[in-house]
Write a protein that holds these residues in place. Structure first.
Motif, mmCIF file in Angstrom:
data_model
loop_
_atom_site.group_PDB
_atom_site.id
_atom_site.type_symbol
_atom_site.label_atom_id
_atom_site.label_comp_id
_atom_site.label_asym_id
_atom_site.label_seq_id
_atom_site.Cartn_x
_atom_site.Cartn_y
_atom_site.Cartn_z
ATOM 1 N N THR A 287 53.278 19.565 9.979
ATOM 2 C CA THR A 287 52.202 18.567 9.940
ATOM 3 C C THR A 287 51.210 18.749 11.091
ATOM 4 O O THR A 287 50.110 18.202 11.061
ATOM 5 C CB THR A 287 52.783 17.141 10.015
ATOM 6 N N LEU A 288 51.633 19.524 12.119
ATOM 7 C CA LEU A 288 50.740 19.772 13.260
ATOM 8 C C LEU A 288 49.861 20.998 13.056
ATOM 9 O O LEU A 288 48.915 21.215 13.814
ATOM 10 C CB LEU A 288 51.567 19.966 14.541
ATOM 11 N N GLU A 289 50.162 21.791 12.042
ATOM 12 C CA GLU A 289 49.470 23.068 11.869
ATOM 13 C C GLU A 289 47.966 22.906 11.649
ATOM 14 O O GLU A 289 47.156 23.494 12.367
ATOM 15 C CB GLU A 289 50.076 23.836 10.692
ATOM 16 N N ASP A 290 47.568 22.093 10.704
ATOM 17 C CA ASP A 290 46.135 21.922 10.413
ATOM 18 C C ASP A 290 45.366 21.324 11.584
ATOM 19 O O ASP A 290 44.290 21.835 11.953
ATOM 20 C CB ASP A 290 45.956 21.071 9.152
ATOM 21 N N PRO A 291 45.874 20.229 12.219
ATOM 22 C CA PRO A 291 45.155 19.694 13.378
ATOM 23 C C PRO A 291 45.038 20.704 14.519
ATOM 24 O O PRO A 291 44.012 20.756 15.204
ATOM 25 C CB PRO A 291 46.001 18.486 13.806
ATOM 26 N N ALA A 292 46.106 21.537 14.710
ATOM 27 C CA ALA A 292 46.067 22.534 15.780
ATOM 28 C C ALA A 292 44.995 23.589 15.500
ATOM 29 O O ALA A 292 44.227 23.975 16.387
ATOM 30 C CB ALA A 292 47.439 23.191 15.928
ATOM 31 N N ILE A 293 44.917 24.060 14.263
ATOM 32 C CA ILE A 293 43.919 25.064 13.892
ATOM 33 C C ILE A 293 42.508 24.497 14.042
ATOM 34 O O ILE A 293 41.590 25.156 14.553
ATOM 35 C CB ILE A 293 44.152 25.554 12.451
ATOM 36 N N THR A 294 42.332 23.249 13.622
ATOM 37 C CA THR A 294 41.020 22.596 13.751
ATOM 38 C C THR A 294 40.611 22.482 15.212
ATOM 39 O O THR A 294 39.457 22.757 15.576
ATOM 40 C CB THR A 294 41.061 21.191 13.120
ATOM 41 N N LYS A 295 41.555 22.092 16.063
ATOM 42 C CA LYS A 295 41.257 21.950 17.484
ATOM 43 C C LYS A 295 40.907 23.291 18.114
ATOM 44 O O LYS A 295 39.950 23.405 18.901
ATOM 45 C CB LYS A 295 42.454 21.324 18.202
ATOM 46 N N LEU A 296 41.652 24.329 17.758
ATOM 47 C CA LEU A 296 41.383 25.659 18.311
ATOM 48 C C LEU A 296 40.029 26.203 17.827
ATOM 49 O O LEU A 296 39.317 26.871 18.565
ATOM 50 C CB LEU A 296 42.509 26.621 17.926
ATOM 51 N N LYS A 297 39.688 25.884 16.593
ATOM 52 C CA LYS A 297 38.372 26.301 16.097
ATOM 53 C C LYS A 297 37.259 25.620 16.882
ATOM 54 O O LYS A 297 36.233 26.233 17.194
ATOM 55 C CB LYS A 297 38.249 25.968 14.604
ATOM 56 N N THR A 298 37.461 24.341 17.194
ATOM 57 C CA THR A 298 36.465 23.596 17.973
ATOM 58 C C THR A 298 36.272 24.229 19.345
ATOM 59 O O THR A 298 35.138 24.446 19.798
ATOM 60 C CB THR A 298 36.906 22.131 18.139
ATOM 61 N N ILE A 299 37.375 24.551 20.020
ATOM 62 C CA ILE A 299 37.300 25.170 21.346
ATOM 63 C C ILE A 299 36.666 26.553 21.256
ATOM 64 O O ILE A 299 35.888 26.964 22.116
ATOM 65 C CB ILE A 299 38.705 25.253 21.981
ATOM 66 N N THR A 300 36.992 27.279 20.203
ATOM 67 C CA THR A 300 36.398 28.600 19.997
ATOM 68 C C THR A 300 34.883 28.506 19.882
ATOM 69 O O THR A 300 34.141 29.279 20.504
ATOM 70 C CB THR A 300 36.977 29.252 18.724
ATOM 71 N N GLU A 301 34.406 27.553 19.107
ATOM 72 C CA GLU A 301 32.959 27.397 18.920
ATOM 73 C C GLU A 301 32.278 26.994 20.222
ATOM 74 O O GLU A 301 31.185 27.476 20.538
ATOM 75 C CB GLU A 301 32.680 26.351 17.833
#
Length: 401
Positions: A287-301
């Motif tokens: 259940t943490l996978e999608d929020p983690a990917i979203t957060k990492l994408k935000t930091i990447t951008e």
């Protein structure tokens, strides 16, 4: 049927008048100018557009001198009104008024010289009962006007010197700062080009290193410093995880109780079969996978954006080198989801420097990377020439003072 032609003609005339007025105002608004409001004697000076414009840009009247012309056209009995204006009793101006009689069209048609015209003007004022005293007071006649204007101009220049010096110094500093942006011209020899490129890359990467350590002075994303914005993202993630942990503990207690009542075999009370426990954990972690990917994408951008800002600052004159820095930054930024926080904030910049320095390995591309945009050399030359002129003006003003 009515024609629209007259209306169109009126609009054209008004448009021309508006443009002329705007042009005049752009000149008289400057503090360096002395404004002469020239008005015929047979016109009501209080309602003159020229005087209104002068008063708008020079309310104190410190730069405005009134000039009355065509005194020979004054109606009989109104001479005193003209004298009152010249004596500054009607519409007051700090510098006051003068009155002159220039050559008319008939004088020009009859080829009357300027010398003769001035002599005629003097005779006119001397013979005039009301205007004669004005000549004696130095307020009438072209020669007196020339002397007055010379004094006014000299005084105005002296008063304007501090402002001019300050303005020149400001423009000089701005030009020097702008010239810094273009640095020096690209060297012609290959060894010097390599050194030049390495220095630019090292300065770029040193800037990034300071940025990732929270020492950047200017670079901001949506009004916030890079390190501040990234820290907020991590804090937001920690808050999210803490909420998940609290929910997880409650959920696991419920799961253990259900297991003990329905599935426990030989296990001790409070202990759950390992495989069963592992499946519970995997379910929660998923259940943490999608929020983690979203957060990492935000930091990447965020990282990509701010790194591109820095790249633009360092390589704006070299579009090919700037592109090579877009490519390298994006490739490394894509690895952010695979690395830990420390790597994001520190090792990323080190890794970028290594990747950038790889650019010099391809000798054939050195000239391509260091190819300046066409207008950079022109801008550099223009700024250099402007700086020379400003320094010369600065020196002249100092000598004048």
């Amino acid at each position: 049927m009515c024609s629209c032609q007259p209306l169109h003609g009126s609009i054209t005339v008004w448009s021309a008048l508006f443009q002329i007025k705007r042009l005049i105002k752009s000149i008289i608004v400057k503090q360096e100018t002395v404004n002469l409001v020239v008005v015929p004697c047979n016109v009501d000076i209080a309602t003159t557009e020229a005087l209104k414009m002068a008063q708008e840009v020079d309310p104190s009247g410190g730069r405005t001198l009134g000039i009355l012309t065509k005194p020979d056209l004054v109606d009989k009995g109104t001479e005193k009104d003209v004298v009152d204006i010249v004596k500054n009793l009607t519409v007051e101006l700090t510098k006051g008024y003068m009155i002159v009689k220039c050559r008319g069209q008939n004088d020009i048609n009859e080829n009357i010289s300027l010398v003769d015209a001035i002599a005629n003007e003097k005779a006119f004022f001397e013979d005039h009962e009301q205007f004669g005293p004005l000549l004696e007071e130095g307020k009438a006649g072209i020669p007196n006007l020339a002397v007055r204007l010379t004094k006014e101009l000299v005084n105005h220049i002296k008063n304007s010197l501090p402002h001019l010096q300050s303005e020149i110094e400001t423009k000089l500093n701005q030009s020097l700062l702008s010239l810094k942006k273009y640095n020096h011209a690209v060297p012609t020899s290959y060894p010097e080009q390599i050194t030049f490129l390495i220095e630019k890359i090292n300065r770029f990467c040193s800037h990034l290193k300071k940025l990732t350590m929270g020492e950047e002075p200017q670079e901001k994303i949506d009004g916030e410093r890079y390190i501040t914005k990234v820290r907020k993202e991590f804090d937001d993630w920690n808050t999210f995880l803490n909420k998940c942990v609290s929910k997880f503990e409650t959920h696991m207690k419920r799961v253990v109780l259900e297991y003990e009542s329905s599935y426990r075999g030989r296990e001790l009370p409070g202990f759950v079969n390992y495989n069963t426990f592992e499946s519970f954990i995997k379910e929660e972690v998923s259940t943490l996978e999608d929020p983690a990917i979203t957060k990492l994408k935000t930091i990447t951008e965020i990282t990509r954006d701010v790194f591109m800002v820095v790249a633009e600052q360092h390589f704006s004159a070299f579009s090919n080198l700037s592109k090579a820095a877009k490519i390298v930054s994006h490739r490394l930024a894509d690895q952010i989801p695979l690395v830990i926080r420390c790597y994001i904030l520190n090792e990323f910049a080190d890794e970028l420097q290594t990747e950038m320095l790889q650019l010099i390995q391809d000798k054939d591309l050195i000239n391509v990377y260091l190819m300046e945009d066409e207008d950079i050399q022109r801008k550099r030359d223009d700024l250099t020439f402007k700086i020379e002129r400003l320094r010369k003006a600065q020196k002249t003003l100092l000598e004048f003072g």
